[in-house]
Design an enzyme around this catalytic site. Structure first.
Site, PDB file in Angstrom:
ATOM      1  CG  ASN A   1       1.557  31.260  65.499  1.00  0.00           C
ATOM      2  OD1 ASN A   1       0.392  31.457  65.846  1.00  0.00           O
ATOM      3  ND2 ASN A   1       1.880  30.871  64.275  1.00  0.00           N
ATOM      4  CD1 TRP A   2       0.574  30.347  72.022  1.00  0.00           C
ATOM      5  CD2 TRP A   2      -1.391  30.762  72.998  1.00  0.00           C
ATOM      6  NE1 TRP A   2       0.825  30.821  73.292  1.00  0.00           N
ATOM      7  CE2 TRP A   2      -0.367  31.088  73.913  1.00  0.00           C
ATOM      8  CE3 TRP A   2      -2.718  30.952  73.403  1.00  0.00           C
ATOM      9  CZ2 TRP A   2      -0.616  31.581  75.194  1.00  0.00           C
ATOM     10  CZ3 TRP A   2      -2.978  31.438  74.683  1.00  0.00           C
ATOM     11  CH2 TRP A   2      -1.937  31.750  75.561  1.00  0.00           C
ATOM     12  CE  LYS A   3       1.906  26.972  64.104  1.00  0.00           C
ATOM     13  NZ  LYS A   3       2.485  26.275  62.976  1.00  0.00           N
TER      14      LYS A   3
ATOM     15  CG  HIS B   1       2.171  31.873  59.950  1.00  0.00           C
ATOM     16  ND1 HIS B   1       1.953  30.616  59.425  1.00  0.00           N
ATOM     17  CD2 HIS B   1       2.984  31.702  61.026  1.00  0.00           C
ATOM     18  CE1 HIS B   1       2.604  29.722  60.164  1.00  0.00           C
ATOM     19  NE2 HIS B   1       3.240  30.353  61.139  1.00  0.00           N
TER      20      HIS B   1
ATOM     21  CB  SER C   1      10.894  22.410  64.062  1.00  0.00           C
ATOM     22  OG  SER C   1       9.796  21.955  63.291  1.00  0.00           O
TER      23      SER C   1
ATOM     24  N   GLY D   1       6.020  27.904  67.392  1.00  0.00           N
ATOM     25  CA  GLY D   1       4.672  27.344  67.275  1.00  0.00           C
ATOM     26  C   GLY D   1       4.445  26.302  68.354  1.00  0.00           C
ATOM     27  N   GLY D   2       4.619  25.025  67.992  1.00  0.00           N
ATOM     28  CA  GLY D   2       4.309  23.910  68.896  1.00  0.00           C
ATOM     29  C   GLY D   2       4.886  24.067  70.298  1.00  0.00           C
TER      30      GLY D   2
HETATM   31  C1  PEP Z   1       5.051  28.826  63.371  1.00  0.00           C
HETATM   32  O1  PEP Z   1       3.934  28.404  63.135  1.00  0.00           O
HETATM   33  O2  PEP Z   1       5.273  30.039  63.242  1.00  0.00           O
HETATM   34  C2  PEP Z   1       6.077  27.877  63.802  1.00  0.00           C
HETATM   35  C3  PEP Z   1       7.315  28.270  63.807  1.00  0.00           C
HETATM   36  O3  PEP Z   1       5.660  26.614  64.163  1.00  0.00           O
HETATM   37  P1  PEP Z   1       6.557  25.435  64.799  1.00  0.00           P
HETATM   38  O4  PEP Z   1       7.437  26.049  65.844  1.00  0.00           O
HETATM   39  O5  PEP Z   1       5.568  24.479  65.382  1.00  0.00           O
HETATM   40  O6  PEP Z   1       7.353  24.855  63.690  1.00  0.00           O
END
Ligand code: PEP
Length: 257
Positions: free
Chosen positions: A9-11, A102, A220, A241-242
């Site tokens: 998920n690149w947001k 989300h 995370s 995400g990140g």
């Molecule tokens: C997300 O936004 O779906 C996510 C899991 O973010 P992150 O991995 O950065 O916590």
């Protein structure tokens, strides 16, 4: 065996050219490594911003088992909704999936259960696979209310579907306290919630469908913790995400099964 998935998920990150380069780099390296030819590898999904979607979809189409989706969709197919994107538009790019519910959309854009039901419906009517996100906030876990919160999100958001509809849904459990914080749920915490979700599905739809439903963990997840999370019986992959914004990290996570 149920489908394993690693989704990025690149947001709201990466310019168009940065996003295209990232997708090209990941696909090139998966191809070189021959990893996508191994049936053991998970399906890989990219969730880029809307304007990157068409090109990222073209890049993904070159590789078996790699797909793309949108991070959101509107409930209506078309109309006077300036700035919005509909499920038929997403489908027309060749994308196959869409994130629904989300926690950032629930928190910042006021998406409630009723709206999420309409989004799941819009997705399925357009043959897009909804990746339905659920997860509790920190105070809810601290009060030991996390199972009830997730139960309500799932019952209200997707348990109205008949079996045929439900078969096409992927679930992502994402504890809000773990998203973007660097704090990950322990493998035991993830397993406990995933097993709980699978039990709810079993009670509602029966053993077969419960066994077939893919339930992803998000929050995370990174190259260091992915293998221990993915080794849990009921964790079928991750929504990342990140760590999905760096080719090295995302590929390491894909290889963590
Ligand atoms: C997300 O936004 O779906 C996510 C899991 O973010 P992150 O991995 O950065 O916590």
């Amino acid at each position: 065996m149920r489908k394993k998935i690693v989704a990025g998920n690149w947001k709201m990150n990466l310019t168009y050219s940065e996003g295209v380069s990232l997708a090209e780099e990941i696909c090139k390296r998966l191809n070189e490594a021959g990893v996508k030819n191994l049936d053991l590898m998970p399906e890989v999904l990219f969730f880029p911003p809307y304007i990157h979607l068409s090109q990222v979809t073209k890049i993904s189409e070159g590789l078996k088992g790699v797909f793309s989706g949108a991070q959101n969709c509107h409930t209506e197919p078309k109309g006077a909704y300036t700035g919005e994107i509909s499920a038929p538009m997403i489908k027309s790019t060749g994308a196959t999936h869409v994130l629904v519910g989300h926690s950032e959309r629930r928190a910042y854009f006021g998406e409630d259960d009723q709206m999420l039901v309409a989004k799941v419906k819009a997705a399925l009517e357009n043959e897009l696979i909804p990746v339905f996100c659920c997860g509790e906030k920190l105070p809810e876990r601290e009060k030991e209310n996390h199972f009830e919160v997730v139960r309500a999100q799932i019952e209200n958001g997707i348990f109205w579907l008949d079996e045929t509809g439900f078969e096409n849904v992927v679930i992502a459990y994402e504890p809000v306290w773990a998203i973007g914080t660097g704090v990950t749920a322990s493998p035991e915490q993830a397993q406990e919630m995933h097993a709980f979700i699978r039990k709810l599905i079993k009670e509602k739809y029966g053993d077969d469908l419960a066994e077939k439903t893919t339930i992803l963990y998000g929050g995370s997840c990174n190259p260091k913790n992915a293998a221990s999370l993915f080794s849990q019986d009921d964790v079928d992959g991750g929504l990342i995400g990140g760590a999905s914004l760096k080719a090295d990290d995302f590929i390491e996570i894909i290889k963590s099964f």
